[in-house]
Design a protein around this motif. Sequence first.
Motif, PDB file in Angstrom:
ATOM      1  N   TRP A   1       0.814  -1.218   0.000  1.00 33.04           N
ATOM      2  CA  TRP A   1       0.000   0.000   0.000  1.00 33.04           C
ATOM      3  C   TRP A   1       0.852   1.275   0.000  1.00 33.04           C
ATOM      4  N   GLU A   2       2.141   1.167   0.330  1.00 35.14           N
ATOM      5  CA  GLU A   2       2.971   2.367   0.355  1.00 35.14           C
ATOM      6  C   GLU A   2       4.442   1.956   0.264  1.00 35.14           C
ATOM      7  N   GLU A   3       4.851   1.548  -0.903  1.00 38.00           N
ATOM      8  CA  GLU A   3       6.204   1.046  -1.086  1.00 38.00           C
ATOM      9  C   GLU A   3       7.200   2.197  -1.201  1.00 38.00           C
ATOM     10  N   ALA A   4       8.329   2.067  -0.513  1.00 33.38           N
ATOM     11  CA  ALA A   4       9.399   3.061  -0.611  1.00 33.38           C
ATOM     12  C   ALA A   4      10.276   2.707  -1.805  1.00 33.38           C
ATOM     13  N   LEU A   5      10.419   3.638  -2.737  1.00 35.83           N
ATOM     14  CA  LEU A   5      11.158   3.367  -3.968  1.00 35.83           C
ATOM     15  C   LEU A   5      12.451   4.176  -4.023  1.00 35.83           C
ATOM     16  N   PRO A   6      13.463   3.653  -4.737  1.00 29.44           N
ATOM     17  CA  PRO A   6      14.712   4.397  -4.883  1.00 29.44           C
ATOM     18  C   PRO A   6      14.486   5.743  -5.559  1.00 29.44           C
ATOM     19  N   ALA A   7      15.391   6.660  -5.324  1.00 32.09           N
ATOM     20  CA  ALA A   7      15.305   7.986  -5.928  1.00 32.09           C
ATOM     21  C   ALA A   7      15.236   7.879  -7.444  1.00 32.09           C
ATOM     22  N   GLY A   8      14.321   8.637  -8.045  1.00 31.55           N
ATOM     23  CA  GLY A   8      14.173   8.645  -9.489  1.00 31.55           C
ATOM     24  C   GLY A   8      13.248   7.591 -10.049  1.00 31.55           C
ATOM     25  N   VAL A   9      12.744   6.681  -9.216  1.00 32.36           N
ATOM     26  CA  VAL A   9      11.872   5.601  -9.679  1.00 32.36           C
ATOM     27  C   VAL A   9      10.414   5.981  -9.440  1.00 32.36           C
ATOM     28  N   ALA A  10       9.589   5.865 -10.484  1.00 33.22           N
ATOM     29  CA  ALA A  10       8.172   6.200 -10.360  1.00 33.22           C
ATOM     30  C   ALA A  10       7.316   4.983 -10.031  1.00 33.22           C
ATOM     31  N   GLU A  11       7.659   3.849 -10.606  1.00 32.23           N
ATOM     32  CA  GLU A  11       6.856   2.638 -10.400  1.00 32.23           C
ATOM     33  C   GLU A  11       7.754   1.412 -10.509  1.00 32.23           C
ATOM     34  N   ALA A  12       7.473   0.391  -9.690  1.00 33.57           N
ATOM     35  CA  ALA A  12       8.324  -0.790  -9.630  1.00 33.57           C
ATOM     36  C   ALA A  12       7.579  -2.033 -10.076  1.00 33.57           C
ATOM     37  N   GLU A  13       8.352  -3.024 -10.485  1.00 30.61           N
ATOM     38  CA  GLU A  13       7.806  -4.355 -10.741  1.00 30.61           C
ATOM     39  C   GLU A  13       8.778  -5.393 -10.199  1.00 30.61           C
ATOM     40  N   ILE A  14       8.231  -6.524  -9.786  1.00 31.38           N
ATOM     41  CA  ILE A  14       9.054  -7.590  -9.219  1.00 31.38           C
ATOM     42  C   ILE A  14       9.759  -8.337 -10.331  1.00 31.38           C
ATOM     43  N   LEU A  15      11.024  -8.619 -10.130  1.00 29.64           N
ATOM     44  CA  LEU A  15      11.757  -9.470 -11.068  1.00 29.64           C
ATOM     45  C   LEU A  15      11.452 -10.921 -10.738  1.00 29.64           C
ATOM     46  N   ASP A  16      11.080 -11.678 -11.759  1.00 24.39           N
ATOM     47  CA  ASP A  16      10.599 -13.035 -11.501  1.00 24.39           C
ATOM     48  C   ASP A  16      11.599 -14.114 -11.892  1.00 24.39           C
ATOM     49  N   GLN A  17      12.876 -13.729 -12.187  1.00 23.87           N
ATOM     50  CA  GLN A  17      13.851 -14.779 -12.440  1.00 23.87           C
ATOM     51  C   GLN A  17      14.086 -15.561 -11.155  1.00 23.87           C
ATOM     52  N   VAL A  18      14.184 -16.867 -11.275  1.00 20.04           N
ATOM     53  CA  VAL A  18      14.423 -17.694 -10.100  1.00 20.04           C
ATOM     54  C   VAL A  18      15.599 -18.620 -10.382  1.00 20.04           C
TER      55      VAL A  18
ATOM     56  N   LYS B   1       9.729   0.061 -13.602  1.00 11.19           N
ATOM     57  CA  LYS B   1       8.783  -0.364 -14.627  1.00 11.19           C
ATOM     58  C   LYS B   1       8.762   0.616 -15.801  1.00 11.19           C
ATOM     59  N   LYS B   2       8.618   0.073 -17.010  1.00 15.04           N
ATOM     60  CA  LYS B   2       8.474   0.930 -18.188  1.00 15.04           C
ATOM     61  C   LYS B   2       7.117   1.617 -18.160  1.00 15.04           C
ATOM     62  N   PRO B   3       6.995   2.803 -18.743  1.00 16.06           N
ATOM     63  CA  PRO B   3       8.076   3.603 -19.341  1.00 16.06           C
ATOM     64  C   PRO B   3       8.857   4.345 -18.265  1.00 16.06           C
ATOM     65  N   TYR B   4      10.175   4.342 -18.390  1.00 11.87           N
ATOM     66  CA  TYR B   4      11.004   5.092 -17.460  1.00 11.87           C
ATOM     67  C   TYR B   4      11.757   6.158 -18.248  1.00 11.87           C
ATOM     68  N   GLY B   5      12.469   7.010 -17.563  1.00 14.55           N
ATOM     69  CA  GLY B   5      13.173   8.111 -18.201  1.00 14.55           C
ATOM     70  C   GLY B   5      14.464   7.669 -18.858  1.00 14.55           C
ATOM     71  N   PRO B   6      15.452   8.550 -18.914  1.00 16.09           N
ATOM     72  CA  PRO B   6      16.709   8.202 -19.577  1.00 16.09           C
ATOM     73  C   PRO B   6      17.483   7.113 -18.856  1.00 16.09           C
ATOM     74  N   GLU B   7      17.215   6.903 -17.571  1.00 19.07           N
ATOM     75  CA  GLU B   7      17.893   5.865 -16.788  1.00 19.07           C
ATOM     76  C   GLU B   7      16.884   4.855 -16.254  1.00 19.07           C
ATOM     77  N   GLN B   8      17.364   3.654 -15.984  1.00 19.89           N
ATOM     78  CA  GLN B   8      16.550   2.637 -15.316  1.00 19.89           C
ATOM     79  C   GLN B   8      17.300   2.122 -14.095  1.00 19.89           C
ATOM     80  N   THR B   9      16.542   1.777 -13.062  1.00 16.88           N
ATOM     81  CA  THR B   9      17.123   1.280 -11.818  1.00 16.88           C
ATOM     82  C   THR B   9      16.623  -0.130 -11.531  1.00 16.88           C
ATOM     83  N   ARG B  10      17.546  -0.983 -11.097  1.00 17.17           N
ATOM     84  CA  ARG B  10      17.216  -2.293 -10.521  1.00 17.17           C
ATOM     85  C   ARG B  10      17.707  -2.272  -9.080  1.00 17.17           C
ATOM     86  N   TRP B  11      16.997  -2.951  -8.201  1.00 13.50           N
ATOM     87  CA  TRP B  11      17.442  -3.014  -6.810  1.00 13.50           C
ATOM     88  C   TRP B  11      16.985  -4.321  -6.180  1.00 13.50           C
TER      89      TRP B  11
END
Length: 276
Positions: free
Chosen positions: A195-212, A229-239
Motif C-alpha cells: 500500500w505504500e512502497e518506498a522506492l529508490p530515488a528517481g523511480v516512479a513505479e516498480a515491478e518484481i523481477l521473476d527470475q528464479v 517499470k516501463k516507461p522510465y526516463g533516460p535511466e533505469q534502476t534495478r534493486w
Amino acid sequence: MTAQTIETVDPVEPVPGAPAPVAAAPGRTRRVLWAVARWTAALAVCGGVGAGTAMGITALDRTEVPGLATESDGRWEYPALRLPALPAERPRPFTEGNDGEIHYADVRKLLLPAPAGATVDPKTNGGWVSEDAYLAGFREKDRARVEEALDDTTLRHIAGRAWTMPDGTETRVLLLRFSSVAYVDLTYRNLTSDWEEALPAGVAEAEILDQVPDDVRVPEVSTYAYQEKKPYGPEQTRWAYITAGDTLAMVTQTRKGGALAVPFQQTVVLQAQLLG
C-alpha cells in the motif's frame, strides 16, 4: 562449484557495541509470506568457523549462474572474495550455537568489493554511512516514512560502498545491521508494503523481477529483486533487498538506457554469498 581455499588472516577488531547472542525470532513467517513472486539469488557456502581464519570464495563459474554462460555475457570481474575473521569464540551467523543469526564479524568486511575498472565513490568506500545518506537513496516523498520505520527499530549501524563502471552503471551496496532478525523482517516489510512502497530515488513505479535461479542458493539468506517499470526516463534502476540474519542489504544499480540483468544478478548473488 569451484574449489575453495582457506587463508589465515589477522582477526578483525570487534564492532563497537557488538551484541550478545539474541534468541531467534519466533515464527519465521517471512520464509512463507515474503517468498511469493520473489526470486532468491544465493550460493551455497562451505563455512569454516574457527576464529582467525577466513574462507576463500572464488568467483562463480559461468555455468553456475543462469545467463552467465559465455565470455561475452557482460559479467564483471570481481576480485577473489573471502569471509572475514571472527572475534575469538564467535560462530558464523547460520551455524550451531548462533540461534540469533548474528554477524559477529565487522559488517564493513562483509561488503562486496568493487569490480575491476570501477571508479569508487570516495565518500562511500567500505566505511560507515550516515542514516541521512541512506535516506537520500529513496524518493524524497518516501524518506520521512523510511526514517520513521528505522526509528521503530534498533538499527546499530550502516556500512556502504558505491562505484561507477565504464558503461555508466552506478552501483550502491548498503548493509544495515540490527539487533535482531525480527527488526530486519520488520524493516523489509515497511520498505516493501503493497500500500505504500518506498522506492529508490528517481523511480516512479516498480515491478518484481521473476527470475528464479534455483541452482544458486545461500541457505537461510533470502533475496527480493525489483526493477523500474516501463516507461522510465533516460535511466533505469534495478534493486534488491537481501535478508540475512541480523543484517539487511540493499543493492541498487542504475544505468542510462536500461540497467543490465547480468551484472545486477552477479552483484546480488555475490553479496548474498558474503552474508551467508
